[in-house]
Design an enzyme around this catalytic site. Structure first.
Site, short mmCIF file in Angstrom:
data_model
loop_
_atom_site.label_atom_id
_atom_site.label_comp_id
_atom_site.label_asym_id
_atom_site.label_seq_id
_atom_site.Cartn_x
_atom_site.Cartn_y
_atom_site.Cartn_z
N GLU A 52 -36.92 -10.04 7.14
CA GLU A 52 -37.16 -10.07 8.58
C GLU A 52 -35.92 -9.64 9.36
O GLU A 52 -36.04 -9.03 10.44
CB GLU A 52 -37.63 -11.46 8.99
CG GLU A 52 -39.03 -11.75 8.43
CD GLU A 52 -39.57 -13.12 8.80
OE1 GLU A 52 -40.55 -13.19 9.53
OE2 GLU A 52 -38.99 -14.12 8.33
N GLU A 56 -43.59 -15.55 1.93
CA GLU A 56 -43.81 -16.87 2.52
C GLU A 56 -45.16 -17.50 2.18
O GLU A 56 -45.25 -18.74 2.05
CB GLU A 56 -43.65 -16.79 4.05
CG GLU A 56 -42.20 -16.71 4.53
CD GLU A 56 -41.64 -15.30 4.53
OE1 GLU A 56 -40.54 -15.10 5.08
OE2 GLU A 56 -42.29 -14.38 3.95
#
Length: 255
Positions: free
Chosen positions: A110, A130
């Site tokens: 990210e 995730e």
């Protein structure tokens, strides 16, 4: 400048190199390190002698994401108003290049997605795993990945949590330059140096207009016209025209 988990240096005129320096933790981010990144990015934006930033990691790893040990102790790696790593919610106004070696996973991926350009070693590995941990890539990964790779690819990668290599990332358009292992930072600094030769106000304005590209056409066009009018009124715009006419290198003032 050195601060908790972060080193900064100026390897070239106009370029700030920001290095995540927790190799013993694979550059996983805790709160202190995230605040240090935010401080470095603030310094990048505030210093008129700097035009471009490069973000990289020490020890052959870019960033393995959140420091889970710190998280379990109640230490969050988000900076209020700035997001994960002091970057994902509020990137700097000036261009930022990710120089990726090794792993860029979860929050580390990210961070990459929050950068404007990506230079990666050919053996670098990316991923947003995730969902396999019962979480979502909530620091911008789900919002940005579909704009950096084909949407169908982004959907598969985020639903499976599978890792993907630098060659695929380059083929999809996420990675701008694919380089030999161990050379990503140097290659990113070279690219940053090329960018930093240009007018700093024009670079920042260009980044803002690019960010408006997904707005409705009329709104995006108005944003572009506003930026263009402001840039035309700068001393740097006049200096650029003079330098071109006189066949010399521009001397930018940032005004």
């Amino acid at each position: 400048m050195e601060s908790t988990g972060v080193r900064t240096e100026r390897p070239s005129d106009g370029v700030l190199l920001i290095t995540l320096d927790r190799p013993e933790r694979r550059n996983a981010l805790d709160g202190a390190t995230s605040r240090s990144i935010a401080a470095a990015l603030d310094a990048l934006d505030a210093d008129p002698s700097l035009a471009v930033g490069v973000l990289t990691g020490a020890g052959g790893t870019f960033c393995s994401g959140m420091d889970l040990r710190a998280f379990l102790d109640g230490d969050a790696p988000e900076v209020p108003g700035r997001g994960f790593g002091g970057l994902t919610q509020a990137p700097p106004a000036k261009p930022l290049i990710a120089a990726v070696e090794g792993f860029a996973l979860a929050g580390g991926c990210e961070l990459v997605l929050a950068c404007d350009l990506v230079v990666a070693a050919s053996d670098a590995v990316f991923g947003l795993p995730e969902v396999g941990l019962g979480l979502i890539a909530g620091s911008g990964g789900l919002l940005r990945l579909p704009h950096r790779v084909p949407r169908s690819v982004a959907t598969e990668l985020t639903l499976t949590g599978d890792r993907f290599g630098a060659a695929d990332a380059h083929r999809w358009g996420l990675v701008n330059r694919l380089v030999d292992p161990g050379t990503a930072a140097a290659a990113a600094v070279d690219l940053a140096t090329r960018i930093a030769r240009n007018a700093p106000l024009a670079l920042a304005a260009t980044k803002r207009v690019l960010a408006a590209a997904d707005l409705p056409v009329a709104e995006a066009w108005d944003r572009q016209e506003s930026e263009l009018a402001a840039i035309k009124a700068t001393e740097d715009a006049r200096e650029g025209a003079r330098a071109f006419a006189e066949k010399r290198t521009p001397r930018w003032s940032g005004r």
